[in-house]
Structures are given as C-alpha cells and as structure tokens.
Design an enzyme around this catalytic site. Structure first.
Site, PDB file in Angstrom:
ATOM      1  N   GLU A  24       7.936  17.225 -25.101  1.00  0.00           N
ATOM      2  CA  GLU A  24       9.158  17.326 -23.975  1.00  0.00           C
ATOM      3  C   GLU A  24       8.628  17.700 -22.686  1.00  0.00           C
ATOM      4  O   GLU A  24       7.985  18.753 -22.835  1.00  0.00           O
ATOM      5  CB  GLU A  24      10.240  17.788 -24.530  1.00  0.00           C
ATOM      6  CG  GLU A  24      11.599  17.902 -23.648  1.00  0.00           C
ATOM      7  CD  GLU A  24      12.686  18.635 -24.133  1.00  0.00           C
ATOM      8  OE1 GLU A  24      13.515  18.303 -24.868  1.00  0.00           O
ATOM      9  OE2 GLU A  24      12.696  19.879 -23.429  1.00  0.00           O
ATOM     10  N   THR A  55      13.559  14.913 -20.238  1.00  0.00           N
ATOM     11  CA  THR A  55      15.159  15.381 -20.409  1.00  0.00           C
ATOM     12  C   THR A  55      15.945  14.773 -19.547  1.00  0.00           C
ATOM     13  O   THR A  55      15.309  14.373 -18.464  1.00  0.00           O
ATOM     14  CB  THR A  55      15.254  16.762 -20.364  1.00  0.00           C
ATOM     15  OG1 THR A  55      14.508  17.392 -19.049  1.00  0.00           O
ATOM     16  CG2 THR A  55      14.520  17.303 -21.565  1.00  0.00           C
ATOM     17  N   ALA A  58      22.705  17.256 -18.269  1.00  0.00           N
ATOM     18  CA  ALA A  58      24.039  16.865 -18.872  1.00  0.00           C
ATOM     19  C   ALA A  58      24.881  16.475 -18.001  1.00  0.00           C
ATOM     20  O   ALA A  58      25.653  15.474 -18.221  1.00  0.00           O
ATOM     21  CB  ALA A  58      24.624  18.245 -19.564  1.00  0.00           C
ATOM     22  N   HIS A  84      15.698  10.603 -22.718  1.00  0.00           N
ATOM     23  CA  HIS A  84      17.060  11.480 -23.089  1.00  0.00           C
ATOM     24  C   HIS A  84      18.042  10.840 -22.314  1.00  0.00           C
ATOM     25  O   HIS A  84      17.852  10.682 -21.061  1.00  0.00           O
ATOM     26  CB  HIS A  84      16.857  12.948 -22.902  1.00  0.00           C
ATOM     27  CG  HIS A  84      15.935  13.831 -23.533  1.00  0.00           C
ATOM     28  ND1 HIS A  84      15.910  15.121 -23.880  1.00  0.00           N
ATOM     29  CD2 HIS A  84      14.637  13.552 -24.225  1.00  0.00           C
ATOM     30  CE1 HIS A  84      14.979  15.347 -24.655  1.00  0.00           C
ATOM     31  NE2 HIS A  84      14.139  14.399 -24.887  1.00  0.00           N
ATOM     32  N   ASP A 116      25.390  19.339 -22.951  1.00  0.00           N
ATOM     33  CA  ASP A 116      26.197  20.574 -23.116  1.00  0.00           C
ATOM     34  C   ASP A 116      27.430  20.435 -22.328  1.00  0.00           C
ATOM     35  O   ASP A 116      27.096  19.983 -21.224  1.00  0.00           O
ATOM     36  CB  ASP A 116      25.480  21.784 -22.508  1.00  0.00           C
ATOM     37  CG  ASP A 116      24.306  22.335 -23.829  1.00  0.00           C
ATOM     38  OD1 ASP A 116      24.871  22.020 -25.075  1.00  0.00           O
ATOM     39  OD2 ASP A 116      23.228  22.704 -23.471  1.00  0.00           O
ATOM     40  N   HIS A 166      25.113  24.373 -34.984  1.00  0.00           N
ATOM     41  CA  HIS A 166      25.383  24.062 -33.612  1.00  0.00           C
ATOM     42  C   HIS A 166      26.594  25.108 -33.006  1.00  0.00           C
ATOM     43  O   HIS A 166      27.366  25.540 -33.942  1.00  0.00           O
ATOM     44  CB  HIS A 166      25.920  22.771 -33.506  1.00  0.00           C
ATOM     45  CG  HIS A 166      26.054  22.281 -31.928  1.00  0.00           C
ATOM     46  ND1 HIS A 166      27.426  22.325 -31.400  1.00  0.00           N
ATOM     47  CD2 HIS A 166      25.164  21.866 -30.974  1.00  0.00           C
ATOM     48  CE1 HIS A 166      27.170  21.893 -30.144  1.00  0.00           C
ATOM     49  NE2 HIS A 166      25.929  21.667 -29.875  1.00  0.00           N
ATOM     50  N   ASP A 175      27.100  20.258 -39.487  1.00  0.00           N
ATOM     51  CA  ASP A 175      26.150  19.620 -38.837  1.00  0.00           C
ATOM     52  C   ASP A 175      25.535  18.233 -39.457  1.00  0.00           C
ATOM     53  O   ASP A 175      24.942  17.398 -38.971  1.00  0.00           O
ATOM     54  CB  ASP A 175      25.018  20.640 -38.445  1.00  0.00           C
ATOM     55  CG  ASP A 175      25.634  21.495 -37.412  1.00  0.00           C
ATOM     56  OD1 ASP A 175      26.506  21.338 -36.563  1.00  0.00           O
ATOM     57  OD2 ASP A 175      25.003  22.757 -37.443  1.00  0.00           O
ATOM     58  N   LYS A 182      25.679   9.850 -37.346  1.00  0.00           N
ATOM     59  CA  LYS A 182      24.940   9.305 -36.435  1.00  0.00           C
ATOM     60  C   LYS A 182      23.716   8.466 -37.072  1.00  0.00           C
ATOM     61  O   LYS A 182      23.497   7.254 -36.217  1.00  0.00           O
ATOM     62  CB  LYS A 182      24.191  10.479 -35.572  1.00  0.00           C
ATOM     63  CG  LYS A 182      25.145  11.528 -34.844  1.00  0.00           C
ATOM     64  CD  LYS A 182      24.447  12.425 -33.684  1.00  0.00           C
ATOM     65  CE  LYS A 182      23.930  13.832 -34.341  1.00  0.00           C
ATOM     66  NZ  LYS A 182      23.863  14.536 -32.905  1.00  0.00           N
ATOM     67  N   GLN A 193      16.591  20.874 -32.690  1.00  0.00           N
ATOM     68  CA  GLN A 193      16.629  21.848 -31.821  1.00  0.00           C
ATOM     69  C   GLN A 193      15.565  23.070 -32.052  1.00  0.00           C
ATOM     70  O   GLN A 193      14.945  23.098 -33.374  1.00  0.00           O
ATOM     71  CB  GLN A 193      18.081  22.680 -32.000  1.00  0.00           C
ATOM     72  CG  GLN A 193      18.313  23.820 -31.048  1.00  0.00           C
ATOM     73  CD  GLN A 193      18.278  23.112 -29.737  1.00  0.00           C
ATOM     74  OE1 GLN A 193      17.030  23.344 -29.135  1.00  0.00           O
ATOM     75  NE2 GLN A 193      19.452  23.093 -28.959  1.00  0.00           N
TER      76      GLN A 193
HETATM   77  P1  FAD Z   1      26.814  15.583 -30.907  1.00  0.00           P
HETATM   78  O1  FAD Z   1      26.114  15.194 -32.026  1.00  0.00           O
HETATM   79  O2  FAD Z   1      27.887  14.607 -30.357  1.00  0.00           O
HETATM   80  O3  FAD Z   1      27.681  16.947 -31.380  1.00  0.00           O
HETATM   81  C1  FAD Z   1      28.466  17.643 -30.624  1.00  0.00           C
HETATM   82  C2  FAD Z   1      29.353  18.664 -31.202  1.00  0.00           C
HETATM   83  O4  FAD Z   1      30.324  17.930 -31.773  1.00  0.00           O
HETATM   84  C3  FAD Z   1      28.709  19.392 -32.503  1.00  0.00           C
HETATM   85  O5  FAD Z   1      29.266  20.644 -32.726  1.00  0.00           O
HETATM   86  C4  FAD Z   1      29.295  18.708 -33.631  1.00  0.00           C
HETATM   87  O6  FAD Z   1      29.295  19.164 -34.841  1.00  0.00           O
HETATM   88  C5  FAD Z   1      30.443  17.901 -33.076  1.00  0.00           C
HETATM   89  N1  FAD Z   1      30.804  16.527 -33.575  1.00  0.00           N
HETATM   90  C6  FAD Z   1      29.864  15.684 -33.328  1.00  0.00           C
HETATM   91  N2  FAD Z   1      30.566  14.416 -33.746  1.00  0.00           N
HETATM   92  C7  FAD Z   1      31.572  14.870 -34.455  1.00  0.00           C
HETATM   93  C8  FAD Z   1      32.753  14.090 -35.161  1.00  0.00           C
HETATM   94  N3  FAD Z   1      32.733  12.718 -35.231  1.00  0.00           N
HETATM   95  N4  FAD Z   1      33.842  14.805 -35.515  1.00  0.00           N
HETATM   96  C9  FAD Z   1      34.073  16.329 -35.294  1.00  0.00           C
HETATM   97  N5  FAD Z   1      32.918  16.729 -34.632  1.00  0.00           N
HETATM   98  C10 FAD Z   1      31.757  16.258 -34.142  1.00  0.00           C
HETATM   99  N6  FAD Z   1      21.127  18.429 -23.521  1.00  0.00           N
HETATM  100  C11 FAD Z   1      20.763  17.863 -22.250  1.00  0.00           C
HETATM  101  O7  FAD Z   1      22.106  18.291 -21.300  1.00  0.00           O
HETATM  102  N7  FAD Z   1      19.858  16.994 -21.810  1.00  0.00           N
HETATM  103  C12 FAD Z   1      18.784  16.781 -22.411  1.00  0.00           C
HETATM  104  O8  FAD Z   1      18.151  15.946 -22.143  1.00  0.00           O
HETATM  105  C13 FAD Z   1      18.787  17.458 -23.807  1.00  0.00           C
HETATM  106  N8  FAD Z   1      17.737  17.465 -24.893  1.00  0.00           N
HETATM  107  C14 FAD Z   1      17.931  17.733 -26.399  1.00  0.00           C
HETATM  108  C15 FAD Z   1      16.918  17.610 -26.998  1.00  0.00           C
HETATM  109  C16 FAD Z   1      17.112  17.937 -28.331  1.00  0.00           C
HETATM  110  C17 FAD Z   1      15.753  17.268 -29.295  1.00  0.00           C
HETATM  111  C18 FAD Z   1      17.976  18.494 -28.730  1.00  0.00           C
HETATM  112  C19 FAD Z   1      18.234  19.090 -30.191  1.00  0.00           C
HETATM  113  C20 FAD Z   1      19.058  19.040 -27.769  1.00  0.00           C
HETATM  114  C21 FAD Z   1      19.132  18.672 -26.434  1.00  0.00           C
HETATM  115  N9  FAD Z   1      20.216  18.781 -25.502  1.00  0.00           N
HETATM  116  C22 FAD Z   1      20.157  18.204 -24.340  1.00  0.00           C
HETATM  117  C23 FAD Z   1      21.218  19.761 -25.913  1.00  0.00           C
HETATM  118  C24 FAD Z   1      22.426  18.983 -26.572  1.00  0.00           C
HETATM  119  O9  FAD Z   1      22.867  18.213 -25.651  1.00  0.00           O
HETATM  120  C25 FAD Z   1      23.426  19.998 -27.113  1.00  0.00           C
HETATM  121  O10 FAD Z   1      23.186  20.765 -28.124  1.00  0.00           O
HETATM  122  C26 FAD Z   1      24.976  19.432 -27.148  1.00  0.00           C
HETATM  123  O11 FAD Z   1      25.800  20.714 -27.342  1.00  0.00           O
HETATM  124  C27 FAD Z   1      25.129  18.790 -28.368  1.00  0.00           C
HETATM  125  O12 FAD Z   1      24.268  17.312 -28.240  1.00  0.00           O
HETATM  126  P2  FAD Z   1      24.435  16.386 -29.590  1.00  0.00           P
HETATM  127  O13 FAD Z   1      23.748  15.195 -29.059  1.00  0.00           O
HETATM  128  O14 FAD Z   1      24.010  17.049 -30.928  1.00  0.00           O
HETATM  129  O15 FAD Z   1      25.926  16.294 -29.526  1.00  0.00           O
END
Ligand code: FAD
Length: 314
Positions: A24, A55, A58, A84, A116, A166, A175, A182, A193
């Site tokens: 990354e 990356t 957000a 990303h 985030d 998360h 999760d 997804k 993560q």
């Molecule tokens: P989601 O999968 O949408 O989940 C977000 C929250 O919503 C979780 O608590 C989940 O439980 C909940 N949720 C999801 N779907 C539903 C549903 N249908 N019903 C109810 N609840 C639901 N952040 C950045 O800003 N830029 C980056 O480039 C970046 N790169 C990353 C790379 C990796 C490998 C990882 C692991 C994280 C990265 N992040 C990045 C951080 C990430 O954006 C955060 O962890 C964010 O808070 C959640 O993203 P997600 O895609 O997992 O969201």
C-alpha cells in the site's frame, strides 16, 4: 462409477497457488514526499509485486494526487495499481466519473471502501453512498456499460475486512455478515485491516468461511517501528495496539533496534497468516521500503517470477 474429474486427471490443477504480494502506498503531500515515494516505488518494483494499492482520502481531498500517482504508475513503471475509492465525500455521479477516469487510465483493480466518516458531523455528506456495498454496485454498473471496452480484463473489486470488530459495528459476527453482503454485491477479494495478534487473521478466516464467504481474504500487515506510529494507527483504525509490542518499542534505544522489533513482529504475524492459509500478503508501507523489504527477505514467499516459474520472493 463416475468418470474421473478434470482435477483427478490433471493433478497439477490442485497444486497450491503462489502467494500474492502487494504494497500500500499513499499519494504524496509535498514535492519532498514525492521524491521519497518514488525512491520507495523503484525499490519495491524490484520485488515484482502483483499490484500496489493507492489510498484515497475519505473526503476526496487528495483525488487529483491519487489519480496522478496512479497514472504515473501505469505509464512509468511495471507495477499494476489497485485504486482505493471511498463513498464518503463524493456524490455517486462524481464516483462514476472517477471510475471512468481510472478505467481510461488502464486501471483494472478498485478497492471499494466507505471511508471514515467526518469527525465533526459523524455522517456522510448528503447524497453520498452509504456503504461500501453500494460502491461495489456502482462499479459493477459502470463496468457493465463499458463491457466491450473490458474484453481483455474486467474490474477486480476488493473490499475491507476486519480481524477485530470495526469500531462502528455491534460485533465481529456483524462484520462477517457485511463482508458476505459485499461478496454478494460483487466483491472479488478482501484485504484486512491491520491486526496485532497472530491468531486474529486465522479467527477471521474461520468466521468468514463458516458464514459462506469464499473470496480470498488477504492479510494486511504493517511493520510497526515507532511508538508514535502504532499509537496513531490505533486511533485511526480503531485497533487496540498490542501492549507488549508498545512496551518493547518504548524500551528500545535506537531506530535500528525499533526497526528490528517492528520487522520481527510483522514476520510473526505474516507467518501465522500464511500458516492459516493466507493467499497473499499486503504490506502497508507508509511509503517506506526498508522495513517492507526486510520483512520479505526473512519470509521467502513462494512467488511466481516473471518467466512463470515459482521463486522465493526476495
Ligand atoms: P463498510 O463495509 O460500508 O462498513 C462501514 C460500517 O457500516 C461498518 O461498521 C459496517 O458494519 C456497517 N455496515 C456496512 N454495511 C451495512 C449494512 N448493509 N447494514 C448495516 N450496517 C452496515 N479509508 C479511506 O478513507 N481511504 C482509504 O484509502 C482506505 N483504505 C483502506 C484499506 C483497507 C485495506 C482497509 C481495511 C481500510 C481502509 N480505509 C480507508 C478505512 C475504511 O474506509 C474504514 O475502515 C471505514 O470506517 C469503513 O470502510 P468499509 O469499506 O469497511 O465500510
């Protein structure tokens, strides 16, 4: 008796696949940072990774530098970028345009993330997609519209997975339900993560497989070589740093000792994940190559070399 299956007559088809390697990177925030980053890119390129991920802020704030870095990776290096992209901070129309721009640049891998939430409001901007799952569906729609253009390679869509809960989620089981959703929406693979305990990747894999998740789940590991970085990472990702690692880093009296401790802890995490069946290794580099290369040196991953033979990764 049924006729022998293809797998019986061609036993090599069931041989273990080589382990994927990826890094990354984040877009540089200044010309000096860009110079350091390009030294890192050239060093990492010598290890022939399968892809490097870039990356995305957000809020979409670094959109231009992210796209510029991706373009340069495509044009000036042998590396394949995984872009990303986040829901937060962009409207669906803007995201569709960015996806088109990435495809035009030759990108064929997107990591679909929610991003985030803004610290102040705690809510995404009005009109933005709510979950990563919605972004996957948007990517698949753009892909469908351009399917003739993508005859030589569809989009690989990746998502985030969480070895520890998360921060906004009620439970680890939730999760895994989200990860399954997804997958159903079209995710091809997941990257985890960061995590600090050797059992956490294997536990996630067990939970996910039991729930029906079949996509590859690639462990993300980060060489943690400073107390400040571990603390900051813990805050950003909502992951509790391992107290014993923190104590050892705090007691170390030189940078080289801290690097030795961080690299050794990362090797333990990577080996435990590989023993549990990890299909690849994703190294969070912080745009620095030295620790990442030291980790690789000690792991000797079975990898494909460019001429198609299995080789140990340097
Ligand atoms: P989601 O999968 O949408 O989940 C977000 C929250 O919503 C979780 O608590 C989940 O439980 C909940 N949720 C999801 N779907 C539903 C549903 N249908 N019903 C109810 N609840 C639901 N952040 C950045 O800003 N830029 C980056 O480039 C970046 N790169 C990353 C790379 C990796 C490998 C990882 C692991 C994280 C990265 N992040 C990045 C951080 C990430 O954006 C955060 O962890 C964010 O808070 C959640 O993203 P997600 O895609 O997992 O969201």
């Amino acid at each position: 008796m049924s006729p022998p299956s293809l797998m019986d007559t061609h036993p090599n088809l069931s041989d273990a696949a080589p382990v994927a390697l990826s890094y990354e990177l984040f877009p540089p925030r200044s010309p000096a940072a860009a110079e350091t980053l390009w030294t890192t890119i050239r060093e990492l390129e010598t290890t022939s990774p399968d892809y490097v991920s870039v990356t995305y802020g957000a809020s979409g704030s670094n959109r231009d530098t992210a796209v510029e870095l991706i373009n340069r990776l495509v044009v000036e290096t042998t590396l394949r970028p995984l872009a990303h992209l986040t829901c937060v901070g962009n409207t669906p129309q803007e995201l569709a345009a960015i996806i088109g721009q990435l495809l035009d640049a030759g990108v064929r891998g997107i990591l679909a993330l929610r991003g985030d939430l803004p610290k102040d409001s705690g809510a995404p901007i009005a009109g933005s997609l709510r979950y990563a799952q919605d972004l996957i569906e948007l990517i698949r729609r753009v892909e469908q519209r351009r399917s003739a253009m993508l005859c030589a390679g569809k989009i690989a869509v990746g998502v985030a997975a969480y070895p520890t809960r998360h921060p906004e989620s009620p439970s680890e089981a939730h999760d895994v339900e989200v990860l399954l959703a997804k997958q159903r929406s079209g995710a091809d693979f997941a990257i985890t993560q960061v995590f600090f305990h050797t059992a956490q990747y294997a536990d996630l894999l067990t939970r996910a497989r039991r729930a029906g998740v079949t996509i590859p789940i690639i462990p993300g590991v980060m060489p943690l070589t400073s107390v400040r970085r571990v603390t900051r990472l813990g805050e950003l990702a909502g992951v509790e740093p391992a107290p014993e690692l923190m104590a050892r880093l705090a007691a170390a009296d030189s940078d080289s000792e801290r690097r030795r401790i961080g690299v050794s802890a990362t090797i333990d995490l990577a080996n435990a994940a590989l023993d549990a069946g990890a299909p690849g290794l994703h190294i969070y580099t912080f745009n620095e190559h030295q620790s990442a290369l030291e980790v690789l040196d000690k792991l000797a991953l079975p990898r494909h070399s460019r001429n198609g033979l299995l080789a140990d990764a340097k």
